[in-house]
Every structure is written in C-alpha cells, then in structure tokens.
Design a protein around this motif. Structure first.
Motif, short mmCIF file in Angstrom:
data_model
loop_
_atom_site.label_atom_id
_atom_site.label_comp_id
_atom_site.label_asym_id
_atom_site.label_seq_id
_atom_site.Cartn_x
_atom_site.Cartn_y
_atom_site.Cartn_z
N UNK A 194 0.85 -1.19 0.00
CA UNK A 194 0.00 0.00 0.00
C UNK A 194 0.87 1.22 0.00
N UNK A 195 0.52 2.22 -0.74
CA UNK A 195 1.30 3.45 -0.83
C UNK A 195 0.69 4.58 -0.04
N UNK A 196 -0.14 4.25 0.96
CA UNK A 196 -0.82 5.29 1.71
C UNK A 196 0.12 6.09 2.59
N UNK A 197 1.24 5.52 2.97
CA UNK A 197 2.18 6.24 3.84
C UNK A 197 3.56 6.17 3.25
N UNK A 198 4.40 7.04 3.73
CA UNK A 198 5.76 7.12 3.19
C UNK A 198 6.62 5.96 3.63
N UNK A 199 6.23 5.29 4.67
CA UNK A 199 7.08 4.23 5.21
C UNK A 199 6.67 2.85 4.76
N UNK A 200 5.51 2.69 4.12
CA UNK A 200 5.04 1.36 3.81
C UNK A 200 5.77 0.73 2.64
N UNK A 201 6.61 1.53 1.90
CA UNK A 201 7.37 0.92 0.82
C UNK A 201 8.57 0.16 1.38
N UNK A 202 8.88 0.33 2.65
CA UNK A 202 9.99 -0.37 3.26
C UNK A 202 9.63 -1.83 3.48
N UNK A 203 10.57 -2.72 3.17
CA UNK A 203 10.34 -4.15 3.37
C UNK A 203 10.56 -4.50 4.83
N UNK A 204 9.86 -5.53 5.31
CA UNK A 204 10.08 -5.95 6.70
C UNK A 204 11.45 -6.58 6.87
N UNK A 205 11.96 -6.54 8.10
CA UNK A 205 13.23 -7.20 8.40
C UNK A 205 13.07 -8.70 8.27
N UNK A 206 13.92 -9.37 7.51
CA UNK A 206 13.78 -10.82 7.33
C UNK A 206 14.05 -11.57 8.64
N UNK A 207 13.63 -12.82 8.73
CA UNK A 207 13.87 -13.61 9.94
C UNK A 207 15.35 -13.93 10.10
N UNK A 208 15.67 -14.50 11.27
CA UNK A 208 17.07 -14.70 11.64
C UNK A 208 17.82 -15.59 10.66
N UNK A 209 17.21 -16.69 10.24
CA UNK A 209 17.89 -17.61 9.33
C UNK A 209 18.24 -16.93 8.02
N UNK A 210 17.32 -16.12 7.51
CA UNK A 210 17.59 -15.43 6.27
C UNK A 210 18.64 -14.34 6.45
#
Length: 693
Positions: A194-210
């Motif tokens: 969603x492009x409703x906010x400036x921060x939502x284009x950021x990807x989530x931090x991947x899990x520990x194994x990745x």
C-alpha cells in the motif's frame, strides 16, 4: 561461512609490497609461542570429558528432571516461545557475538592481563547480540531494509541538514541512489503493498535464518563494509556498561583510601603498602587462576552441559580457598617482612594490621571471582553490575560507620573492606537464587574435589603472566617507601587516581578486542582495520581527556584524599608526570586489545614484559635514586615504558597484514572444529549419554 573465502592473501605482506611488520626480523608473524600461549582446547576437552564421564551415571535422572522443567516452561510460555523461535540460531553461527571476558578483571592498574586463545562458546544473550550486529551491518550496506523508525528519523536527503547529518552521524557504509534491497523479496514480504504512507514501501526485516544466510552471501561477495560512525557507536555501546562496572568495582578501594586519608599521612602510606602487598600475593593470583573459568564455564554452557558450569565454579572456589591458607599465614606474620622493606616501623606495623584484618575477606574474594565467571558464562553480565550497585555504596557507608562512628580508626577501614569483600559474593548468590542464573547450579557436589590436575595446568599460565606484569607495581611501591612516609602516602594517592582513570581506556580495550576478533572471524578484515583506527583515535581522545583533568585539577585532586600539606605538595608536582602518562596508558591498553583481537596477544605480552622490566623499571630506579628525582623519577620510568610498549604495538599493527590474520583465524576455527569432531568420535558413548544433561 566455511565456504566464504577471505580476500586475496599476499604471501609476503601487504599489497603494496611491505612485509607484515618492519619488526618481523625480531617479532615475526609466525612467532613461536611458549606453552603458556598455546591453545588450551585439548586441556578444556580433557576437563569437560572427565566431568561428563563422572556425571554419566546421573545423566538419565538429570535429563528427565530437565525435560520436565522444560515442558512446564513450554506450557506456561508457549506464546513467548513461538515469538522467539524464528530468532533461534545455533551458537556456532554467532560470528559477531560479544564476549567481554575482560569484565572479570577490575583492579585497574596500568597493565592489560593476557587472555587465553580459546573462543568462548556464545550463550543465547550473545547469539542475539550477534544477530543484531549482522542486521546493523546489512542495513548499513543497504542489503536489507532499514527499520521504519530509523528511516523516518533521518532529515530529508536533499537538505543541508540531511547531508550534514549523514556525514557526521549516519552509519551507512555506502550512499546508493537506489538501495540494493529495493527489488528483493523475503519469505515474510507481503504480496501486496500500500502506498498510503511514506514508510510502507519499506520491506520488513527478514527472519534470523535469512539474515544469517544473506550475511554469509554478502561476506563472500565482499559487499559488507563498515563506517567509522558504525564502529564508534558499537565501541561506545560495548564499553559503556563495562566502564560503569569497573568504576563501581574500584570504588570499593577508593572508599578505603578516602577514609584512611582523613586519619593521617602514616595511615595513608600504610594502606598503600598493604593494598599493593595484598594485590601481589593474593588478588592478582586469584584473578589469574580464575581466568580459566572464562573458557571452562562458557564451553560447558555452550555444549549444553549446564550443570558443569556450577561444578567448575565450585572446583575453582575450593582450589582458591585452599591456596589462601598459606597466604593468610603470610599476612598474619607480615610485619617482619614489611619492616625490612620500608624504613618506617609505624607504617609497616599499620600495614601488617591491615593485612591481618583483610584475612577475613579472603573467602569472599575467591567466591566473587568464581561467581563472576559463573554468571558471565550465561550472558548475565549485568548481574555483577547490579551487585556492585548495592555493594559499592554500602562500602562507603561501612567505612564511615566503622572508622568514625564506632571509632575503630585504621582497623575500621580494613574491616569495612573485608566485610564488603564477603558481601559481594553473597549479593551475587541472592541474584542467582531469586532472579536468574540458577539453571546452572545443581548444588554442592563432592565431584568438585576431583579432576584438579588439568584445571591447575590450564590456570597457571594466566596467573604467571598477570603476576609478572603486576609485580612491577609492588617494586615501585617499595621504592617509594625508601623516600619516606610522605612519598609513600603520595604514592597511594597517585596510584588511586591513575587506576581510576585507567578504568576508562581498559573497558574500551576489551570492547575493541571483541569487535576486532569478531570481524576477523567473519573474514571482514577491512572492517576490523576500520575498528582499530577508530579505537586508536578514541584511546588518544580518552588519554587527552584524562590528561586535561589531572593537569587542571592537580592541586584539587590530592585534597580529596588527604589534608596533609606535604603529601598534597608531592602529589600536585608528580601528577603532571602521571598526566602525560595518560596518553600512553590509553594507547597501550587499546593497542594491546587490538593485538588480542587479531590473535597476536603473545607479541603484546612480550612487549609488555620487555617495556616493564627492561625499560620502565631501570629508568624508574635510576632517575629516582641516581638523579634524585624520587617519586617523580619512578613515574617517569613508568611513562617511558608505556610509551615504548604503545609505540611497538602500534608500529606492529600499522605494518601488519590484516587479511593474513583473517585467514589464520579461519584456520584456527577449522582446526578447533576438527579437534572437537575427533574428540566426539573418540568418546561417543560418554557424549551421547550426557547430551541431554
């Protein structure tokens, strides 16, 4: 990580053709190490294997009890476990784990103890710190997305403030127009954005194994860089809590000196003589012997045999208590010896009285040294800090109570010290019993009186090296006593001031050693070199700060300790030499920490011994007695010695090949893995029967 090749190694040194070191003719990179510096892993395996064999008959019962406990814990904390399961990583994967073993030290004199070559096994707390360190480096290099809060806190990129911010404070190792992670998807990446906010284009931090997988790939591709801002932030984060702990620990000694200084010049001289004698004959050997627990307890905890952590601590405590019997006998009859060392009979008599009272605190000294390693092997580094937060203020109160309120005078100061020494381990026991850490304690055991031979063999080299370094201070204290009671009292004030100031660069050296070792172990030699540069600048800055404080307050500081004008005059004059020494003291500590980090602590040890005995001591004695400089001459020699050792170590580091150090670190790790695998094959029945214990 094993397949990740380090950068190209130049067989004869650096890419520009220089050798590893211009001192290589005298101190080559392949310097043969004496037995005291050889890897102690075989001894550690021998100790743990014997203990496992002795405990094998009880392993079934212990395993069943532990499984029941884990089942109850799983039922009560199922939600928490499900949340942290994704962050679980094996200890062997923790390449950037923080191992501040040096926190166990704390005397704060102008020497850096030699540590063993073994890699401590990371505990869960350190594994989490290792994960966070990898995340930080990956974010700095735009390999994974930054956190939303961090991203939103930055000023606008195009603004002047934004450019200034990034130049001074940003930890990013590179400045891309298009981040690497922009087109990368992880298992946790949502399919729709969603492009409703400036921060939502950021990807989530991947899990520990990745994260770990991407870190290995980035290291193999040589795409992990660091910045001086990141390394400065890391060193501050690592060293700040250690500085607080060290200052709290040494404040116990400061409180005693402050109190005794109000009693008179003779008492101040006597407490210096007694404290230095106690350090050389008891405290330093105890700390040196207890260093083997840094390896034993962490290896036992990391291998899953948690009950052996408490067994090793018990065994060392009993060993130290038995060792203290002849030391107590020496202290009780110390007056004739002290009388022969100093001209003042009254000073020797008071110092002997102080030592006799301190015998009561001997059990606490040994128990606290073992207890610190017991909790630190579990990652509970804050346990010691919390203990000192209670014990240190109480020591000041006890000094006032016993010395002035009860009217015990000089004996009251010694009593306060002895009570505090016994109080600290009791507070640590209460913390373990009621807060955390009891999982590694199975109660008192007769097994603690067996298997002493390998532990003594493991502990003696560390004690000998530390004792050799600290003995110089006792020699200088005896020399100061030859100039009269006033000079010996002034020496007490000067040692207290310089030891307090040393509690800033020494924790910095520990943090530097850890960070450099971790980066070298992860084959990030360029990043390790950056850390070393930042640490050296920080050491010079700390030394300059200490110099400014000592020089500016040269007449104020001695008045804090004593009202005697003669002592104040001597201290205010000699402290200018001590102020200059702060620069070299800080540089020597940090440079030696870097050498430990790159696996060259043998060279640092030899440089220290050379500078202390062949440079500092001869210059101190000759300038003090032959030239008549007295106390100033003693400290001039120490200053020159520290200047020599810092110059030697920094020159060696400047001309060293860091890529070669990374390759040798990889070889040591592989060698340890092969040895551990071979040991496991030789004793399959013992290890398999005790795995769950």
């Amino acid at each position: 990580m094993a397949e990740s090749a380090p950068q190209d190694i130049h067989p004869h040194g650096r890419p520009d053709g220089r050798r590893h070191s211009i001192l290589s003719e005298f101190l080559p990179e392949s310097l043969p190490m004496p037995p005291s510096f050889l890897a102690t892993s075989p001894i550690v395996r021998e100790i743990l294997s014997r203990d496992i064999a002795e405990c094998s008959s009880e392993s079934d019962e212990h395993s069943e009890h532990e499984q029941d406990h884990e089942h109850e814990h799983a039922v009560s904390d199922s939600d928490s476990e499900s949340h942290t399961a994704s962050h679980h990583r094996h200890a062997s994967d923790a390449k950037l784990a923080f191992h501040p073993n040096g926190v166990a030290y704390g005397l704060g004199y102008s020497a850096v103890p030699i540590q063993g070559l073994d890699r401590p096994v990371p505990n869960p707390h350190e594994v989490e710190e290792s994960l966070q360190a990898e995340v930080d480096l990956l974010r700095d290099n735009d390999i994974i997305p930054p956190s939303t809060a961090h991203h939103q806190s930055w000023p606008r990129r195009g603004s002047v403030v934004g450019r200034l911010y990034r130049h001074i404070f940003s930890t990013r190792a590179r400045d891309h127009d298009e981040p690497i992670f922009s087109n990368v998807a992880y298992e946790t990446t949502p399919l729709l954005h969603s492009d409703d906010s400036a921060s939502e284009h950021l990807l989530p931090t991947p899990p520990a194994d990745e994260i770990h997988e991407r870190f290995e790939e980035a290291v193999a591709a040589h795409s992990v860089k660091t910045s001086w801002q990141r390394e400065a932030k890391t060193l501050v984060m690592y060293s700040a809590p250690l500085i607080a702990t060290f200052l709290l620990h040494y404040s116990v000694t400061i409180g005693s000196v402050l109190t005794v200084g109000r009693l008179g010049m003779v008492e101040l001289a006597a407490v210096n003589l007694a404290t230095m004698t106690a350090s050389i004959t008891c405290y330093v050997p105890v700390q040196g012997l207890a260093t083997c627990l840094d390896t034993l307890c962490s290896q036992a905890y990391g291998s899953g045999h948690k009950h052996l952590v408490g067994l090793q601590a018990q065994r060392m405590t009993w060993m130290l208590w038995i060792l203290m019997i002849p030391i107590a006998f020496l202290w009780w009859f110390s007056f004739p010896i002290l009388r022969a060392l100093v001209p003042s009979e009254e000073t020797a008599e008071l110092a002997a009285l102080y030592l006799r009272v301190l015998i009561l605190g001997m059990p606490g000294v040994a128990a606290f040294e073992s207890g610190k390693r017991f909790v630190q092997s579990q990652g509970l580094f804050h346990a010691t800090t919390y203990t000192l937060l209670i014990g240190a203020p109480l020591s000041f109160f006890q000094n006032w109570l016993f010395v002035f309120k009860f009217g015990w005078h000089f004996a009251g100061a010694a009593t306060a010290m002895a009570v505090t020494q016994n109080l600290l381990p009791l507070l640590l026991v209460l913390y373990v019993r009621f807060v955390e850490g009891s999982q590694c304690w199975d109660g008192l055991s007769r097994k603690a009186f067996r298997n002493w031979g390998p532990m003594i063999k493991l502990a003696l080299p560390g004690m000998i090296m530390i004792e050799a370094q600290f003995s110089v201070l006792e020699i200088l204290t005896i020399a100061a006593g030859q100039f009269g009671t006033a000079n010996l009292a002034a020496q007490s004030v000067l040692i207290t001031i310089t030891s307090t100031s040393f509690n800033i660069p020494f924790p910095l050296a520990i943090a530097t050693s850890t960070r450099v070792a971790n980066l070298i172990g992860a084959y990030l030699s360029d990043a390790a070199r950056t850390t070393a540069k930042v640490a050296i600048v920080a050491a010079f800055t700390v030394g300059l700060f200490n110099l400014t404080i000592l020089a500016t307050l040269r007449r104020v500081l001695p008045k804090v300790f004593t009202d005697d004008e003669e002592v104040i005059g001597i201290v205010s004059r000699v402290i200018l030499v001590c102020a200059v020494m702060q620069i070299f003291d800080s540089l020597a500590a940090v440079s030696h920490g870097i050498l430990r980090g790159v696996g060259r602590q043998a060279i640092g040890g030899y440089a220290n011994l050379f500078s202390y005995y062949l440079v500092a001591l001869p210059i101190s004695l000759s300038t003090a007695f032959s030239l008549g400089w007295e106390l100033s001459g003693l400290w001039v020699g120490v200053t020159v010695g520290l200047a020599v050792v810092s110059a030697l170590e920094l020159l060696y580091l400047y001309n060293s090949d860091w890529d070669s150090a990374a390759a040798q670190a990889e070889a040591r790790m592989r060698s340890e893995d092969i040895n551990n695998a071979a040991a496991a094959e030789r004793k399959p029945s013992v290890l398999s029967s005790s795995t769950s214990s």
